[in-house]
Design an enzyme around this catalytic site. Structure first.
Site, short mmCIF file in Angstrom:
data_model
loop_
_atom_site.label_atom_id
_atom_site.label_comp_id
_atom_site.label_asym_id
_atom_site.label_seq_id
_atom_site.Cartn_x
_atom_site.Cartn_y
_atom_site.Cartn_z
N THR A 18 156.03 70.54 -10.95
CA THR A 18 155.67 69.17 -11.36
C THR A 18 156.70 68.13 -10.94
O THR A 18 156.78 67.05 -11.53
CB THR A 18 155.48 69.09 -12.90
N TRP A 19 157.51 68.45 -9.93
CA TRP A 19 158.48 67.46 -9.45
C TRP A 19 157.68 66.30 -8.83
O TRP A 19 156.72 66.56 -8.07
CB TRP A 19 159.38 68.12 -8.41
N TYR A 52 163.13 65.45 -13.85
CA TYR A 52 162.01 64.92 -13.08
C TYR A 52 161.50 63.62 -13.69
O TYR A 52 160.95 63.61 -14.80
CB TYR A 52 160.86 65.95 -12.96
N GLN A 162 165.71 80.60 -10.74
CA GLN A 162 164.75 79.83 -9.91
C GLN A 162 165.48 79.31 -8.68
O GLN A 162 166.46 78.56 -8.80
CB GLN A 162 164.18 78.67 -10.74
N TYR A 190 161.00 78.28 -5.71
CA TYR A 190 160.57 76.88 -5.68
C TYR A 190 160.38 76.39 -4.25
O TYR A 190 160.86 77.01 -3.31
CB TYR A 190 161.50 75.98 -6.51
#
Ligand code: NAP
Length: 276
Positions: A18-19, A52, A162, A190
Site C-alpha cells: 500500500t505504498w 506511508y 521484509q 517487497y
C-alpha cells in the site's frame, strides 16, 4: 490461494502492498475498492507502514477493512526514528487508531536506525504482552543484522524479514534466503514487480509471459513465488489485483527459469542487501 505458515498463522503467499496509496482524495474510493476486491480474491495480507503518506496509507487500510477485520492479516511498520522502547509503543498505538483495530497481526521495524535492537525488541515484547501486536519482525535486515538480532535477548522470536526481491535484485538468494529458511524467519518480498517500472517492459519476462499467455507482472510474481516466501505487490487498479491473485497458480518451467536467469543471473557471491 497458496499459503505459508508465519508465527503460527496461515497466510497467503500473495498479499497487497500500500505504498503511495491514500495520498489523494480523488483516488481514495477506487483504492479502497481495489483493496477490498483483493481481499475477496484471497490477497488478505495487507502491508502498510506509519511512514506511508505519514499515516494516510494506514488510515485508508483501516477504512478498507472496516467490517471485515477478521478476514485480513495486517502488517505495519515502526519507523527507526520512533523505535525506542517508549517510542515504539506510542507509534504502535497511533497505528492501531489509524487502522481502527485492537491488534496488529505483524509489526515490523522498517529498517535499522539509531536505537539498539534490544530496546526495540523489548518494546515488541511489551506490545505482545498487552495484546496490541500478535507477532513482530524486521525489514531490510541483511544476514549480519539478523545474526545480531538473534544474539539479542528475545531476538529469536522474530517472525519475518521484509526485503527487496525481484529478478533485478536477487542477491538474497545467495545467503539471506537460506539463512531465514534455516532459522524459521518468513521472508516477505517487497517491490516484486519492480515498482511497476523497468521490469514490466523486460524482454525476458515478456517472452515468458507470451509463452504462457499471461501478463509480465504475473511472471514476475510467479518467479518470486518459486521460493518459499510471501510477496506483496501493490496495485491500485482492480484489474491488477485480480491478475496478481491469479499469478499464485502460475508455474514457471525450467525453460522459463533459464531464460530469466540468462537476463538476470543468480548471485555467485555475497552482495550487500539492496533496499529502496
Ligand atoms: P511493486 O508492487 O513492485 O509495484 C507497484 C507498481 O506495479 C504499481 O505501479 C502498480 O500499478 C504496478 N502493478 C501491480 N500489479 C500490476 C499488474 N498486474 N500489471 C501491471 N502493473 C501492475 O512496488 P512497491 O509498491 O514498491 O512494493 C510493493 C509493496 O511493498 C509496497 O506497496 C509496500 O507495501 C512494500 N514495500 C516495503 C518496503 C520496505 O522497506 N519494507 C519498501 C518498498 C515497498 P497500479 O498501482 O496502477 O495498479
Amino acid at each position: 490461494m497458496k499459503t505459508v505458515e508465519m508465527a503460527g498463522r496461515t497466510v497467503p503467499v500473495l498479499g497487497q502492498g500500500t505504498w503511495n496509496i491514500g495520498d489523494s482524495n480523488s483516488s481514495r474510493a477506487s483504492e479502497i475498492a481495489t483493496l477490498r476486491r483483493g481481499i475477496e480474491c484471497g490477497l488478505t495480507l495487507v502491508d502498510t507502514a506509519e511512514m506511508y503518506g505519514s499515516g494516510r496509507s494506514e488510515s485508508l487500510v483501516g477504512e478498507a477493512i472496516g467490517g471485515q477485520r477478521d478476514r485480513a492479516y495486517l502488517v505495519t511498520k515502526v519507523l527507526p526514528s520512533n523505535a525506542s522502547l517508549d517510542g515504539t509503543v506510542r507509534a504502535c498505538e497511533a497505528s492501531l487508531k489509524r487502522l481502527r483495530t485492537e491488534a496488529i497481526d505483524l509489526y515490523l521495524l522498517h529498517w535499522r536506525g539509531r536505537y539498539p535492537l534490544h530496546e526495540t525488541v523489548r518494546a515488541f515484547e511489551r506490545l505482545l504482552n498487552e495484546g496490541k501486536i500478535r507477532a513482530w519482525g524486521v525489514s531490510n535486515f541483511d544476514v549480519d543484522d539478523m545474526e545480531e538480532l538473534f544474539a539479542t535477548p528475545g531476538g529469536t522470536e522474530c517472525a519475518a524479514n521484509q526485503v527487496l526481491y525481484n529478478p533485478e535484485h536477487r542477491g538474497i538468494e545467495y545467503d539471506l534466503l537460506p539463512w531465514c529458511r534455516q532459522n524459521g524467519v518468513t521472508v516477505m518480498a517487497y517491490s516484486p514487480v519492480g515498482q511497476g517500472g523497468r521490469l514490466l517492459s523486460s524482454a525476458a519476462l515478456r517472452c515468458v509471459a507470451g509463452r504462457h499467455g499471461v501478463s509480465t507482472a504475473q511472471v514476475a510474481l510467479a518467479w518470486c513465488l518459486r521460493q518459499p516466501l510471501v510477496a506483496i505487490p501493490k496495485a491500485s487498479a482492480v484489474r491488477h489485483v485480480v491478475e496478481n491473485a491469479a499469478a499464485a497458480g502460475l508455474k514457471l518451467d525450467a525453460e522459463d527459469l533459464a531464460a530469466i536467469d540468462k537476463a538476470y543471473p543468480p548471485p555467485q557471491r555475497k552482495h550487500s542487501l539492496d533496499m529502496l
